[in-house]
Design a protein around this motif. Structure first.
Motif, PDB file in Angstrom:
ATOM      1  N   UNK A 255       2.370   7.857 -14.977  1.00 31.99           N
ATOM      2  CA  UNK A 255       1.432   8.509 -14.055  1.00 31.99           C
ATOM      3  C   UNK A 255       0.221   7.609 -13.809  1.00 31.99           C
ATOM      4  N   UNK A 256      -0.186   6.845 -14.816  1.00 26.93           N
ATOM      5  CA  UNK A 256      -1.253   5.862 -14.609  1.00 26.93           C
ATOM      6  C   UNK A 256      -0.801   4.773 -13.645  1.00 26.93           C
ATOM      7  N   UNK A 257       0.474   4.358 -13.779  1.00 27.16           N
ATOM      8  CA  UNK A 257       1.013   3.363 -12.854  1.00 27.16           C
ATOM      9  C   UNK A 257       1.016   3.901 -11.429  1.00 27.16           C
ATOM     10  N   UNK A 258       1.468   5.130 -11.261  1.00 22.90           N
ATOM     11  CA  UNK A 258       1.542   5.706  -9.926  1.00 22.90           C
ATOM     12  C   UNK A 258       0.183   5.936  -9.303  1.00 22.90           C
ATOM     13  N   UNK A 259      -0.821   6.180 -10.142  1.00 19.42           N
ATOM     14  CA  UNK A 259      -2.177   6.437  -9.652  1.00 19.42           C
ATOM     15  C   UNK A 259      -3.005   5.169  -9.512  1.00 19.42           C
ATOM     16  N   UNK A 260      -2.463   4.037  -9.923  1.00 21.49           N
ATOM     17  CA  UNK A 260      -3.191   2.771  -9.811  1.00 21.49           C
ATOM     18  C   UNK A 260      -4.362   2.647 -10.756  1.00 21.49           C
ATOM     19  N   UNK A 261      -4.293   3.308 -11.916  1.00 16.49           N
ATOM     20  CA  UNK A 261      -5.430   3.317 -12.839  1.00 16.49           C
ATOM     21  C   UNK A 261      -5.547   2.051 -13.676  1.00 16.49           C
ATOM     22  N   UNK A 262      -4.482   1.285 -13.788  1.00 18.79           N
ATOM     23  CA  UNK A 262      -4.472   0.160 -14.714  1.00 18.79           C
ATOM     24  C   UNK A 262      -4.869  -1.172 -14.074  1.00 18.79           C
ATOM     25  N   UNK A 263      -4.942  -1.209 -12.750  1.00 19.36           N
ATOM     26  CA  UNK A 263      -5.186  -2.467 -12.048  1.00 19.36           C
ATOM     27  C   UNK A 263      -6.157  -2.258 -10.891  1.00 19.36           C
ATOM     28  N   UNK A 264      -6.902  -3.293 -10.529  1.00 20.07           N
ATOM     29  CA  UNK A 264      -7.704  -3.222  -9.312  1.00 20.07           C
ATOM     30  C   UNK A 264      -6.798  -3.086  -8.084  1.00 20.07           C
ATOM     31  N   UNK A 265      -7.317  -2.586  -6.956  1.00 16.59           N
ATOM     32  CA  UNK A 265      -6.494  -2.366  -5.760  1.00 16.59           C
ATOM     33  C   UNK A 265      -5.707  -3.592  -5.305  1.00 16.59           C
ATOM     34  N   UNK A 266      -6.300  -4.771  -5.397  1.00 18.72           N
ATOM     35  CA  UNK A 266      -5.601  -5.978  -4.942  1.00 18.72           C
ATOM     36  C   UNK A 266      -4.350  -6.232  -5.773  1.00 18.72           C
ATOM     37  N   UNK A 267      -4.443  -6.008  -7.077  1.00 16.15           N
ATOM     38  CA  UNK A 267      -3.279  -6.230  -7.941  1.00 16.15           C
ATOM     39  C   UNK A 267      -2.256  -5.104  -7.830  1.00 16.15           C
ATOM     40  N   UNK A 268      -2.709  -3.881  -7.545  1.00 19.57           N
ATOM     41  CA  UNK A 268      -1.758  -2.805  -7.267  1.00 19.57           C
ATOM     42  C   UNK A 268      -0.933  -3.165  -6.041  1.00 19.57           C
ATOM     43  N   UNK A 269      -1.603  -3.691  -5.011  1.00 18.59           N
ATOM     44  CA  UNK A 269      -0.903  -4.093  -3.791  1.00 18.59           C
ATOM     45  C   UNK A 269       0.085  -5.217  -4.077  1.00 18.59           C
TER      46      UNK A 269
END
Length: 356
Positions: A255-269
């Motif tokens: 759920x943290x992965x899906x919510x993008x909690x572990x990385x800044x937006x650029x790295x999520x992208x």
């Protein structure tokens, strides 16, 4: 929202079907913002008939790769290395003389499985060690595994296509240690496990599983029986697949992965920028990013995933595209039927579509 009672009965029927198909024990958990439901079937131990505890520890196999990818992408966010760094920068001399181009293979290719480096699991010397159950207790170093992989020719030109190869993440773990001076296990613990409060998730150094746990059963077609392979030296899987976790912890992680909690937006992208997977045994009809896969839902849209399989245990996991719903399934004794893979994917699809 779908009726919780209906979803509970649906999940129970699904895990019962996995046991009927040949699995020994199954536990499953669905988490949403409204709470969780769980179901289990089969047994933890065929000798005692005890059910699998819902808090059982299990080997998560290649789900380890997602943890490692997060740690490396955090380092990239800190500008300590770049996705397009050549391997030669961080592992100088490692590929020299092996017929591989250490300048052409980039960090991105490792995380994305587009490096073209052959999987060490295919090497005959490695397979000879695993010819019997005792081979699971053999200790390997990362250099051993690299040696097995590099003894085989390149499969394709770096970046030209996708093919799953565990050596990519062994090399990624080595780069993390070269960049930070600390092992990949330490970095994953400090950067992912501890911040999320995953108290039952570990990158083990010992062959024993933490308790409680189910027996890890491996189907041996030669004897038409299950073998107990619970004890296993995890070194052969390393940064590609050695971690241990629980339903609860993996639900939090995904759920943290899906919510993008572990990385800044650029790295999520970056992580979610995918290439087509042309291997239906991996992600049917899907795509692969950096340590994470995208699979289509029958009701439209995608979910994010990275399953894992080691002798004795198979893990299915998924998180909805919005990060609100996770599905985690752990199967012990999964090798008897090829139907386990299809059933696991079906559970994920039905559950996420019911809650969409």
């Amino acid at each position: 929202m779908t009726d919780v009672g209906y979803l509970q009965s649906m999940l129970q029927c699904d895990v019962d079907a996995m046991v009927a198909d040949g699995a020994v024990g199954v536990i499953a958990q669905v988490c949403t913002d409204d709470g969780e439901i769980r179901a289990r079937s089969g047994v933890a131990d065929t000798a005692t008939g005890a059910p699998v505890p819902f808090d059982a520890h299990f080997r998560i196999g290649s789900n380890t790769k997602t943890f490692v990818a997060v740690a490396m992408l955090q380092l990239i966010a800190e500008a300590r290395l770049q996705l397009d760094d050549p391997l030669r920068r961080w592992l100088p001399g490692l590929l020299e003389g092996a017929g591989y181009d250490a300048e052409a293979i980039r960090v991105r290719h490792l995380l994305q499985h587009t490096s073209g480096i052959s999987d060490y699991l295919l090497d005959e010397r490695f397979q000879a060690v695993f010819a019997d159950v005792d081979g699971l207790l053999h200790h390997f170093t990362a250099d051993d595994l690299v040696g097995y992989a590099l003894a085989r020719p390149a499969v394709f030109k770096p970046g030209s296509r996708w093919e799953y190869s565990n050596i990519n993440y062994i090399l990624a773990g080595m780069i993390i240690e070269r960049v930070t001076g600390r092992t990949w296990e330490q970095q994953v613990t400090e950067r992912v496990i501890e911040p999320l409060g995953l108290r039952e998730t570990v990158a083990p150094q010992q062959p024993q599983l933490p308790g409680p746990h189910a027996v890890g059963y491996y189907w041996d077609p030669d004897t038409d029986a299950y073998l107990d392979v619970t004890l296993m030296d995890p070194s052969w899987a390393g940064a590609a697949g050695s971690m241990v976790s629980t339903l609860h912890d993996l639900g939090i992680f995904w759920r943290a992965m899906g919510s993008g909690l572990l990385l800044p937006p650029a790295q999520v992208a970056q992580m979610r920028t995918t290439v087509v997977v042309n291997d239906p045994t991996r992600i049917a009809g899907g795509a692969y990013g950096l340590g994470i896969g995208a699979a289509p839902l029958s009701c439209g849209g995608v979910y994010w995933t990275h399953g894992g399989s080691l002798p004795g245990f198979k893990t299915f996991n998924a998180v909805s595209d919005d990060g609100e719903t996770s599905v985690i399934i752990s199967v012990s004794g999964h090798g008897k039927s090829e139907g386990t893979q299809t059933l696991g994917r079906d559970i994920i699809d039905r559950t996420l579509c019911a809650l969409k």
